[in-house]
Design a protein around this motif. Structure first.
Motif, PDB file in Angstrom:
ATOM      1  N   ARG A  43     -41.621 -22.175-119.199  1.00 44.25           N
ATOM      2  CA  ARG A  43     -40.530 -21.323-119.669  1.00 44.25           C
ATOM      3  C   ARG A  43     -40.208 -21.532-121.144  1.00 44.25           C
ATOM      4  NH1 ARG A  43     -37.902 -23.393-114.952  1.00 44.25           N
ATOM      5  NH2 ARG A  43     -36.418 -24.375-116.347  1.00 44.25           N
ATOM      6  N   LEU A  44     -40.766 -22.556-121.768  1.00 41.83           N
ATOM      7  CA  LEU A  44     -40.495 -22.820-123.174  1.00 41.83           C
ATOM      8  C   LEU A  44     -41.286 -21.873-124.058  1.00 41.83           C
ATOM      9  CD1 LEU A  44     -40.562 -26.715-123.215  1.00 41.83           C
ATOM     10  CD2 LEU A  44     -38.561 -25.221-123.183  1.00 41.83           C
ATOM     11  N   VAL A  45     -40.645 -21.435-125.147  1.00 45.11           N
ATOM     12  CA  VAL A  45     -41.315 -20.557-126.103  1.00 45.11           C
ATOM     13  C   VAL A  45     -40.932 -21.010-127.509  1.00 45.11           C
ATOM     14  CG1 VAL A  45     -39.466 -18.822-126.061  1.00 45.11           C
ATOM     15  CG2 VAL A  45     -41.751 -18.151-126.743  1.00 45.11           C
ATOM     16  N   LYS A  46     -41.893 -20.992-128.409  1.00 44.71           N
ATOM     17  CA  LYS A  46     -41.627 -21.361-129.796  1.00 44.71           C
ATOM     18  C   LYS A  46     -40.874 -20.208-130.466  1.00 44.71           C
ATOM     19  CE  LYS A  46     -45.836 -21.952-130.872  1.00 44.71           C
ATOM     20  NZ  LYS A  46     -47.099 -22.161-131.539  1.00 44.71           N
ATOM     21  N   SER A  47     -39.953 -20.559-131.341  1.00 43.73           N
ATOM     22  CA  SER A  47     -39.149 -19.534-132.011  1.00 43.73           C
ATOM     23  C   SER A  47     -40.027 -18.537-132.761  1.00 43.73           C
ATOM     24  CB  SER A  47     -38.134 -20.179-132.956  1.00 43.73           C
ATOM     25  OG  SER A  47     -38.792 -20.974-133.924  1.00 43.73           O
ATOM     26  N   GLY A  48     -41.072 -19.017-133.405  1.00 45.93           N
ATOM     27  CA  GLY A  48     -41.957 -18.123-134.151  1.00 45.93           C
ATOM     28  C   GLY A  48     -42.675 -17.114-133.268  1.00 45.93           C
ATOM     29  N   ASP A  49     -42.876 -17.476-132.004  1.00 46.03           N
ATOM     30  CA  ASP A  49     -43.551 -16.560-131.073  1.00 46.03           C
ATOM     31  C   ASP A  49     -42.634 -15.442-130.586  1.00 46.03           C
ATOM     32  OD1 ASP A  49     -45.873 -18.012-131.324  1.00 46.03           O
ATOM     33  OD2 ASP A  49     -45.588 -19.139-129.465  1.00 46.03           O
ATOM     34  N   LEU A  50     -41.340 -15.560-130.838  1.00 39.80           N
ATOM     35  CA  LEU A  50     -40.402 -14.514-130.428  1.00 39.80           C
ATOM     36  C   LEU A  50     -40.368 -13.353-131.420  1.00 39.80           C
ATOM     37  CD1 LEU A  50     -37.456 -16.769-129.274  1.00 39.80           C
ATOM     38  CD2 LEU A  50     -38.937 -15.379-127.823  1.00 39.80           C
ATOM     39  N   ILE A  51     -40.640 -13.642-132.683  1.00 42.94           N
ATOM     40  CA  ILE A  51     -40.588 -12.614-133.709  1.00 42.94           C
ATOM     41  C   ILE A  51     -41.681 -11.584-133.461  1.00 42.94           C
ATOM     42  CG2 ILE A  51     -40.619 -12.162-136.206  1.00 42.94           C
ATOM     43  CD1 ILE A  51     -38.267 -13.983-135.090  1.00 42.94           C
ATOM     44  N   GLY A  52     -41.269 -10.330-133.374  1.00 38.97           N
ATOM     45  CA  GLY A  52     -42.210  -9.239-133.138  1.00 38.97           C
ATOM     46  C   GLY A  52     -42.381  -8.856-131.680  1.00 38.97           C
ATOM     47  N   VAL A  53     -41.747  -9.604-130.779  1.00 37.14           N
ATOM     48  CA  VAL A  53     -41.838  -9.263-129.348  1.00 37.14           C
ATOM     49  C   VAL A  53     -40.974  -8.033-129.081  1.00 37.14           C
ATOM     50  CG1 VAL A  53     -41.324 -10.052-126.999  1.00 37.14           C
ATOM     51  CG2 VAL A  53     -42.335 -11.631-128.650  1.00 37.14           C
ATOM     52  N   ALA A  54     -41.485  -7.131-128.293  1.00 41.01           N
ATOM     53  CA  ALA A  54     -40.777  -5.883-127.985  1.00 41.01           C
ATOM     54  C   ALA A  54     -39.592  -6.126-127.052  1.00 41.01           C
ATOM     55  CB  ALA A  54     -41.731  -4.892-127.343  1.00 41.01           C
ATOM     56  N   VAL A  55     -38.590  -5.265-127.187  1.00 38.46           N
ATOM     57  CA  VAL A  55     -37.465  -5.180-126.251  1.00 38.46           C
ATOM     58  C   VAL A  55     -37.524  -3.784-125.658  1.00 38.46           C
ATOM     59  CG1 VAL A  55     -34.952  -5.225-126.004  1.00 38.46           C
ATOM     60  CG2 VAL A  55     -36.079  -6.832-127.568  1.00 38.46           C
ATOM     61  N   THR A  56     -37.489  -3.701-124.320  1.00 44.33           N
ATOM     62  CA  THR A  56     -37.656  -2.417-123.645  1.00 44.33           C
ATOM     63  C   THR A  56     -36.429  -2.047-122.814  1.00 44.33           C
ATOM     64  OG1 THR A  56     -38.725  -3.464-121.738  1.00 44.33           O
ATOM     65  CG2 THR A  56     -40.170  -2.703-123.519  1.00 44.33           C
ATOM     66  N   ASP A  57     -36.290  -0.746-122.570  1.00 40.62           N
ATOM     67  CA  ASP A  57     -35.197  -0.240-121.731  1.00 40.62           C
ATOM     68  C   ASP A  57     -35.618  -0.307-120.260  1.00 40.62           C
ATOM     69  OD1 ASP A  57     -36.858   1.966-121.200  1.00 40.62           O
ATOM     70  OD2 ASP A  57     -35.681   3.365-122.393  1.00 40.62           O
ATOM     71  N   PRO A  58     -34.747   0.117-119.340  1.00 41.19           N
ATOM     72  CA  PRO A  58     -35.093   0.028-117.915  1.00 41.19           C
ATOM     73  C   PRO A  58     -36.352   0.805-117.506  1.00 41.19           C
ATOM     74  CG  PRO A  58     -32.743   0.370-118.165  1.00 41.19           C
ATOM     75  CD  PRO A  58     -33.362   0.542-119.528  1.00 41.19           C
ATOM     76  N   LYS A  59     -36.725   1.814-118.281  1.00 35.48           N
ATOM     77  CA  LYS A  59     -37.917   2.601-117.964  1.00 35.48           C
ATOM     78  C   LYS A  59     -39.180   2.048-118.631  1.00 35.48           C
ATOM     79  CE  LYS A  59     -35.278   6.816-117.288  1.00 35.48           C
ATOM     80  NZ  LYS A  59     -35.051   8.194-117.733  1.00 35.48           N
ATOM     81  N   GLY A  60     -39.030   0.941-119.355  1.00 34.05           N
ATOM     82  CA  GLY A  60     -40.168   0.337-120.030  1.00 34.05           C
ATOM     83  C   GLY A  60     -40.449   0.887-121.408  1.00 34.05           C
TER      84      GLY A  60
END
Length: 111
Positions: A6-23
């Motif tokens: 469950r651990l993630v590096k802070s740098g790996d979060l940058i650029g990750v998409a955020v999606t709505d309920p429909k994807g």
């Protein structure tokens, strides 16, 4: 799932998409705000998808995001319209704690 999974590096979060309920993609994470005393992530600043975003970022409380392993994105229950209507700030505003953006964001997401 172990803690290590469950651990993630802070740098790996940058650029990750955020999606709505429909994807559908709402935007991508550009900043992560960590509570320095509690040691936990509180907000992510999301740059909206699209060509003309106006240089504004939408801080979303971490608690409204869930990681979708299949899509490799963070999902939220926010509709596109509710996301667009959420508080948005430029980089200078996000950098100033005196601006009070965290309180404004909390008020918006309470209701």
């Amino acid at each position: 799932m172990s803690l290590d999974d469950r651990l993630v590096k802070s740098g790996d979060l940058i650029g990750v998409a955020v999606t709505d309920p429909k994807g559908h993609k709402l935007g991508v994470i550009r900043e992560v705000f960590v509570d320095r005393d509690a040691g936990i992530g509180r907000y992510v600043a999301v740059e909206p998808a699209g060509l003309f975003t106006g240089g504004k970022y939408h801080p979303l409380p971490w608690r409204i995001l869930t990681f979708d392993d299949k899509a490799e994105a963070y999902a939220t229950d926010l509709s596109k319209d509710r996301f667009k209507d959420s508080p948005a700030y430029d980089r200078d505003q996000l950098a100033k704690t005196s601006y009070g953006w965290a309180e404004q964001v909390e008020r918006y997401f309470e209701g």
